[in-house]
Design a protein around this motif. Structure first.
Motif, PDB file in Angstrom:
ATOM      1  N   THR A   1       0.618  -1.281   0.570  1.00  0.00           N
ATOM      2  CA  THR A   1       0.210   0.353  -0.151  1.00  0.00           C
ATOM      3  C   THR A   1       0.773   1.373   0.190  1.00  0.00           C
ATOM      4  N   LEU A   2       1.794   1.101   0.118  1.00  0.00           N
ATOM      5  CA  LEU A   2       2.978   2.106  -0.193  1.00  0.00           C
ATOM      6  C   LEU A   2       2.787   3.276  -1.250  1.00  0.00           C
ATOM      7  N   VAL A   3       2.720   4.609  -0.871  1.00  0.00           N
ATOM      8  CA  VAL A   3       3.071   5.581  -2.245  1.00  0.00           C
ATOM      9  C   VAL A   3       3.831   5.554  -2.885  1.00  0.00           C
ATOM     10  N   SER A   4       3.813   6.055  -4.201  1.00  0.00           N
ATOM     11  CA  SER A   4       5.064   5.716  -5.414  1.00  0.00           C
ATOM     12  C   SER A   4       5.300   7.385  -4.464  1.00  0.00           C
ATOM     13  N   GLU A   5       7.107   7.408  -4.583  1.00  0.00           N
ATOM     14  CA  GLU A   5       7.524   9.116  -4.515  1.00  0.00           C
ATOM     15  C   GLU A   5       7.028  10.108  -5.404  1.00  0.00           C
ATOM     16  N   GLU A   6       6.392   9.735  -6.603  1.00  0.00           N
ATOM     17  CA  GLU A   6       5.962  10.904  -7.853  1.00  0.00           C
ATOM     18  C   GLU A   6       4.760  11.486  -7.402  1.00  0.00           C
ATOM     19  N   MET A   7       4.305  10.156  -6.661  1.00  0.00           N
ATOM     20  CA  MET A   7       2.036  10.681  -6.141  1.00  0.00           C
ATOM     21  C   MET A   7       2.601  11.398  -4.781  1.00  0.00           C
ATOM     22  N   GLN A   8       3.594  11.219  -3.660  1.00  0.00           N
ATOM     23  CA  GLN A   8       3.307  12.187  -2.287  1.00  0.00           C
ATOM     24  C   GLN A   8       3.030  13.415  -2.428  1.00  0.00           C
ATOM     25  N   PRO A   9       3.785  13.999  -3.419  1.00  0.00           N
ATOM     26  CA  PRO A   9       3.573  15.858  -2.927  1.00  0.00           C
ATOM     27  C   PRO A   9       2.164  15.665  -3.143  1.00  0.00           C
ATOM     28  N   GLU A  10       1.570  15.422  -4.434  1.00  0.00           N
ATOM     29  CA  GLU A  10       0.135  15.707  -5.098  1.00  0.00           C
ATOM     30  C   GLU A  10      -0.679  15.052  -3.513  1.00  0.00           C
ATOM     31  N   LEU A  11      -0.212  13.823  -3.074  1.00  0.00           N
ATOM     32  CA  LEU A  11      -1.039  13.818  -1.677  1.00  0.00           C
ATOM     33  C   LEU A  11      -0.815  14.716  -0.605  1.00  0.00           C
ATOM     34  N   VAL A  12       0.540  14.923  -0.055  1.00  0.00           N
ATOM     35  CA  VAL A  12       0.739  16.058   0.445  1.00  0.00           C
ATOM     36  C   VAL A  12      -0.271  17.704   0.661  1.00  0.00           C
TER      37      VAL A  12
END
Length: 55
Positions: free
Chosen positions: A19-30
């Motif tokens: 379930t870990l989020v990819s590094e590319e998606m992390q800024p958008e999710l934050v």
């Protein structure tokens, strides 16, 4: 009993890894999480203000 606890831990670790989020998606999710938090704070403050006006 010890073996069962170990297996449960292994299962948990497998679920987390999947379930870990990819590094590319992390800024958008934050960013989305921060916007959601600001909206929630505004809603709570509005509700508190409305409750205080009624009395």
């Amino acid at each position: 009993m010890r073996k069962q606890m170990t297996r449960q831990q292994d299962l948990f670790e497998e679920v987390v890894r999947g379930t870990l989020v990819s590094e590319e998606m992390q800024p958008e999710l934050v960013t989305r999480l921060a916007l959601l938090m600001f909206a929630l704070i505004d809603a709570i403050e509005t509700e508190v203000h409305d409750e205080q006006d009624r009395h």
